[in-house]
Design a protein around this motif. Structure first.
Motif, PDB file in Angstrom:
ATOM      1  N   ILE A  85     -96.771 -17.391  34.068  1.00  0.00           N
ATOM      2  CA  ILE A  85     -96.441 -18.591  34.842  1.00  0.00           C
ATOM      3  C   ILE A  85     -97.119 -19.813  34.238  1.00  0.00           C
ATOM      4  O   ILE A  85     -96.515 -20.888  34.122  1.00  0.00           O
ATOM      5  CB  ILE A  85     -96.865 -18.393  36.311  1.00  0.00           C
ATOM      6  CG1 ILE A  85     -95.954 -17.354  36.981  1.00  0.00           C
ATOM      7  CG2 ILE A  85     -96.810 -19.718  37.080  1.00  0.00           C
ATOM      8  CD1 ILE A  85     -96.421 -16.905  38.345  1.00  0.00           C
ATOM      9  N   ILE A 135     -91.490 -21.151  41.727  1.00  0.00           N
ATOM     10  CA  ILE A 135     -91.888 -19.762  41.456  1.00  0.00           C
ATOM     11  C   ILE A 135     -92.618 -19.176  42.654  1.00  0.00           C
ATOM     12  O   ILE A 135     -93.527 -19.811  43.202  1.00  0.00           O
ATOM     13  CB  ILE A 135     -92.787 -19.680  40.210  1.00  0.00           C
ATOM     14  CG1 ILE A 135     -92.041 -20.159  38.959  1.00  0.00           C
ATOM     15  CG2 ILE A 135     -93.291 -18.246  39.995  1.00  0.00           C
ATOM     16  CD1 ILE A 135     -92.902 -20.226  37.711  1.00  0.00           C
ATOM     17  N   ALA A 163     -97.809 -21.410  40.570  1.00  0.00           N
ATOM     18  CA  ALA A 163     -96.827 -20.864  41.513  1.00  0.00           C
ATOM     19  C   ALA A 163     -96.696 -21.785  42.719  1.00  0.00           C
ATOM     20  O   ALA A 163     -97.618 -22.518  43.068  1.00  0.00           O
ATOM     21  CB  ALA A 163     -97.240 -19.465  41.973  1.00  0.00           C
ATOM     22  N   GLY A 174    -103.202 -17.931  42.030  1.00  0.00           N
ATOM     23  CA  GLY A 174    -101.759 -17.986  41.820  1.00  0.00           C
ATOM     24  C   GLY A 174    -101.186 -19.360  42.097  1.00  0.00           C
ATOM     25  O   GLY A 174    -100.408 -19.908  41.307  1.00  0.00           O
ATOM     26  N   TYR A 189     -96.756 -17.523  47.444  1.00  0.00           N
ATOM     27  CA  TYR A 189     -97.390 -16.228  47.137  1.00  0.00           C
ATOM     28  C   TYR A 189     -97.122 -15.300  48.312  1.00  0.00           C
ATOM     29  O   TYR A 189     -97.463 -15.613  49.457  1.00  0.00           O
ATOM     30  CB  TYR A 189     -98.893 -16.429  46.948  1.00  0.00           C
ATOM     31  CG  TYR A 189     -99.633 -15.295  46.270  1.00  0.00           C
ATOM     32  CD1 TYR A 189    -100.142 -15.436  44.986  1.00  0.00           C
ATOM     33  CD2 TYR A 189     -99.848 -14.082  46.927  1.00  0.00           C
ATOM     34  CE1 TYR A 189    -100.837 -14.411  44.364  1.00  0.00           C
ATOM     35  CE2 TYR A 189    -100.542 -13.052  46.318  1.00  0.00           C
ATOM     36  CZ  TYR A 189    -101.041 -13.226  45.031  1.00  0.00           C
ATOM     37  OH  TYR A 189    -101.731 -12.207  44.411  1.00  0.00           O
ATOM     38  N   ILE A 200     -94.856 -15.808  43.631  1.00  0.00           N
ATOM     39  CA  ILE A 200     -95.550 -14.613  43.146  1.00  0.00           C
ATOM     40  C   ILE A 200     -95.426 -13.520  44.202  1.00  0.00           C
ATOM     41  O   ILE A 200     -95.672 -13.751  45.388  1.00  0.00           O
ATOM     42  CB  ILE A 200     -97.030 -14.894  42.854  1.00  0.00           C
ATOM     43  CG1 ILE A 200     -97.180 -15.782  41.607  1.00  0.00           C
ATOM     44  CG2 ILE A 200     -97.807 -13.591  42.646  1.00  0.00           C
ATOM     45  CD1 ILE A 200     -98.613 -16.138  41.270  1.00  0.00           C
TER      46      ILE A 200
END
Length: 224
Positions: free
Chosen positions: A63, A75, A95, A90, A98, A77
């Motif tokens: 990423i 994005i 990202a 993350g 999450y 995760i």
């Protein structure tokens, strides 16, 4: 909705692909971080789902590479790593969301739709710089002028966090929660000890001190 799923677990991948397809999404599935990187930079996508534990490369490193190369696709995760450190890493690593395994498909789909509707989060730079101090988040290296600084993994994370908050006071409580995952005060000199070592490596022997103690508050890093 066009979705890229990067997931090496066959059972999880089949579950997600089936659920998304039943809801009208067009899904591409890749099993490795390398193949996921190629698909993410080559396709016209609305959202990407990245597992963390992938063959050959951590999903978060992938990423970071995507963000460094200018890919702004939202994005999410998807990971079994549920600790506060993992989730914060993350999100700070590029990202936009999450989700911890095991998960309900309804929640996954709701989060994907929310990401599809909103613009992506701002991409953080792969390299941070303050005056002559340079920190590379991809190679995990730190330079002060022409001098390479040898930092422990924890010292690197502290410095990274300070530099991400350039010019702002980072309190002892913030460091305890962000770096050690404590949600209570352990009543130790943990932060002071690590900060003293870090300041010795970053500032000692250089004409300008970049890290300052704000008495009664915490620490701040800033150019002179």
């Amino acid at each position: 909705m066009r979705v890229l799923l990067v997931e090496d677990n066959a059972e999880t991948a089949a579950f997600v692909v089936q659920g998304l397809s039943e809801n009208g999404a067009a899904v591409e599935h890749r099993r490795t971080a390398r193949d996921g990187l190629l698909a993410a930079t080559d396709g016209d996508l609305d959202v990407i789902i990245f597992d963390r534990m992938l063959p050959g490369m951590d999903g978060l490193d992938a990423i970071r590479l995507l963000r460094a190369s200018g890919v702004e696709t939202p994005i999410l995760i998807l990971s079994a790593r549920s600790g506060i450190d993992e989730r914060v890493d993350g999100l700070s690593g590029g990202a936009d969301d999450y989700l911890v395994k095991p998960f309900a498909f309804e929640e996954l789909y709701a989060r994907l739709k929310a990401l599809h509707r909103r613009p992506p989060l701002a991409v953080e730079a792969a390299e941070l710089a303050i005056d002559d101090l340079h920190l590379n988040r991809l190679t995990r290296t730190v330079m002060r002028g022409s001098t390479a600084l040898e930092l422990s993994p924890r010292e690197f994370r502290i410095l990274e966090y300070l530099m991400l908050n350039e010019g702002r006071v980072v309190t002892r409580t913030m460091l305890l929660e962000r770096i050690w995952g404590y949600r209570f005060d352990p009543k130790t000199s943990l932060v002071h000890t690590h900060m003293s070592r870090l300041r010795g490596k970053v500032d000692r022997g250089f004409s300008v001190e970049l890290i300052r103690t704000v008495r009664g508050s915490g620490y701040v890093i800033a150019a002179p």
